[in-house]
Write a protein that holds these residues in place. Sequence first.
Motif, mmCIF file in Angstrom:
data_model
loop_
_atom_site.group_PDB
_atom_site.id
_atom_site.type_symbol
_atom_site.label_atom_id
_atom_site.label_comp_id
_atom_site.label_asym_id
_atom_site.label_seq_id
_atom_site.Cartn_x
_atom_site.Cartn_y
_atom_site.Cartn_z
ATOM 1 N N ASP A 260 32.853 36.661 45.996
ATOM 2 C CA ASP A 260 33.507 37.656 46.851
ATOM 3 C C ASP A 260 34.895 37.993 46.320
ATOM 4 O O ASP A 260 35.302 39.158 46.290
ATOM 5 N N LEU A 261 35.607 36.965 45.923
ATOM 6 C CA LEU A 261 36.958 37.172 45.405
ATOM 7 C C LEU A 261 36.931 38.035 44.140
ATOM 8 O O LEU A 261 37.747 38.948 43.973
ATOM 9 N N ALA A 262 35.959 37.763 43.266
ATOM 10 C CA ALA A 262 35.869 38.520 42.012
ATOM 11 C C ALA A 262 35.667 40.010 42.277
ATOM 12 O O ALA A 262 36.276 40.858 41.625
ATOM 13 N N ARG A 263 34.818 40.320 43.250
ATOM 14 C CA ARG A 263 34.597 41.732 43.604
ATOM 15 C C ARG A 263 35.874 42.364 44.148
ATOM 16 O O ARG A 263 36.247 43.474 43.774
ATOM 17 N N ASP A 264 36.520 41.646 45.051
ATOM 18 C CA ASP A 264 37.661 42.241 45.750
ATOM 19 C C ASP A 264 38.938 42.253 44.925
ATOM 20 O O ASP A 264 39.900 42.942 45.274
ATOM 21 N N LEU A 265 38.947 41.510 43.830
ATOM 22 C CA LEU A 265 40.124 41.576 42.952
ATOM 23 C C LEU A 265 40.130 42.863 42.130
ATOM 24 O O LEU A 265 41.182 43.293 41.643
ATOM 25 N N LEU A 266 38.960 43.476 41.968
ATOM 26 C CA LEU A 266 38.920 44.755 41.250
ATOM 27 C C LEU A 266 39.769 45.774 42.004
ATOM 28 O O LEU A 266 39.627 45.942 43.212
ATOM 29 N N GLY A 267 40.642 46.436 41.296
ATOM 30 C CA GLY A 267 41.500 47.438 41.916
ATOM 31 C C GLY A 267 42.831 46.900 42.392
ATOM 32 O O GLY A 267 43.746 47.667 42.662
ATOM 33 N N THR A 268 42.946 45.571 42.477
ATOM 34 C CA THR A 268 44.247 45.014 42.864
ATOM 35 C C THR A 268 45.184 45.048 41.652
ATOM 36 O O THR A 268 44.761 45.283 40.521
ATOM 37 N N ILE A 269 46.460 44.821 41.931
ATOM 38 C CA ILE A 269 47.470 44.965 40.883
ATOM 39 C C ILE A 269 48.045 43.607 40.513
ATOM 40 O O ILE A 269 48.555 42.877 41.367
ATOM 41 N N LEU A 270 47.928 43.292 39.234
ATOM 42 C CA LEU A 270 48.499 42.056 38.710
ATOM 43 C C LEU A 270 49.943 42.333 38.300
ATOM 44 O O LEU A 270 50.214 43.293 37.574
ATOM 45 N N VAL A 271 50.852 41.500 38.786
ATOM 46 C CA VAL A 271 52.271 41.695 38.487
ATOM 47 C C VAL A 271 52.793 40.488 37.707
ATOM 48 O O VAL A 271 52.627 39.343 38.126
ATOM 49 N N ARG A 272 53.397 40.769 36.587
ATOM 50 C CA ARG A 272 53.954 39.711 35.743
ATOM 51 C C ARG A 272 55.437 39.971 35.529
ATOM 52 O O ARG A 272 55.823 41.038 35.035
ATOM 53 N N ARG A 273 56.256 39.024 35.912
ATOM 54 C CA ARG A 273 57.695 39.124 35.641
ATOM 55 C C ARG A 273 58.049 38.130 34.556
ATOM 56 O O ARG A 273 57.854 36.926 34.718
ATOM 57 N N LYS B 256 51.515 42.050 49.069
ATOM 58 C CA LYS B 256 51.278 40.877 48.226
ATOM 59 C C LYS B 256 50.112 40.061 48.772
ATOM 60 O O LYS B 256 50.032 39.807 49.975
ATOM 61 N N LEU B 257 49.233 39.656 47.884
ATOM 62 C CA LEU B 257 48.094 38.851 48.304
ATOM 63 C C LEU B 257 48.557 37.423 48.586
ATOM 64 O O LEU B 257 49.218 36.801 47.765
ATOM 65 N N ARG B 258 48.174 36.936 49.756
ATOM 66 C CA ARG B 258 48.584 35.604 50.201
ATOM 67 C C ARG B 258 47.450 34.606 50.009
ATOM 68 O O ARG B 258 46.338 34.980 49.633
ATOM 69 N N HIS B 259 47.720 33.364 50.337
ATOM 70 C CA HIS B 259 46.717 32.326 50.085
ATOM 71 C C HIS B 259 45.378 32.608 50.739
ATOM 72 O O HIS B 259 44.321 32.361 50.152
ATOM 73 N N GLY C 10 53.754 33.233 44.121
ATOM 74 C CA GLY C 10 55.169 33.110 43.765
ATOM 75 C C GLY C 10 55.739 34.435 43.281
ATOM 76 O O GLY C 10 55.227 35.496 43.622
ATOM 77 N N ASP C 11 56.778 34.397 42.453
ATOM 78 C CA ASP C 11 57.386 35.661 42.044
ATOM 79 C C ASP C 11 57.340 35.923 40.539
ATOM 80 O O ASP C 11 57.806 36.952 40.080
ATOM 81 N N ARG C 12 56.733 35.030 39.751
ATOM 82 C CA ARG C 12 56.602 35.261 38.305
ATOM 83 C C ARG C 12 55.273 35.904 37.949
ATOM 84 O O ARG C 12 55.166 36.654 36.987
#
Length: 196
Positions: free
Chosen positions: A17-30, A5-8, A137-139
């Motif tokens: 930098d953040l925009a580049r590194d967010l590519l490939g990460t996984i967005l989780v929606r509950r 999980k990505l932390r603060h 968080g968890d949502r």
Amino acid sequence: MPRKKLRHAFFERPAIDLARDLLGTILVRRVRGKEYRARIVETEAYVGAHDLACHASKGRTARTEVMFGPAGRAYVYLIYGMYDMLNIVASHREDPQAVLIRGAEPLDRWQADLTGPGKLTRALRITRAQNGLDLTGDRLFLLADSAYRPQLVETRRIGIDYAKEWKDALLRFVDANSGLFPQPRGVKTHPSRNAL
DNA sequence: GCGTCGATGGCA
DNA sequence: GCCATCGACGCG
């Protein structure tokens, strides 16, 4: 552990930098008792108050307040009267930078069209009700995927032709490994959006 | 396949 | 009045 999980601390960096590194990460929606996962394949950086395409360039207002707060929160706003845009606040307090999440691909055999910021929020049921939400968080949160290597493509940002000297800045990032972009000529792609 | 346009509402 | 959009429509 390929998926942490990505932390603060991950979000406390310049938006570019953040925009580049967010590519490939996984967005989780509950939501509604279910969990939906999607790989982020398209982002845009809005790099601060001096960036004329960034909402914060018009000043600190009720709408842009979240961007002036700590990194790692959701900045969600309404555009064209009907679409909610999901952004992730970057940098640090008093430095209004954010990353717009423009596209993703569903994982785990879940089907949806997430190729566009409005379609993505609609499918994931993200609205202004989530504005200011802490994304650790968890949502609604993100996972690293160290096993995945996106192929980075940089382009101009979409829909900001009013932004004068900022309109041509290469602040949009696309994962060319995704089926999204680029595509062989004549195949499904973003309508009118592949202008390099 | 690509250009044009209307929907729709909050914001400065 | 303007938007960090989308989808429908018309063309040939």
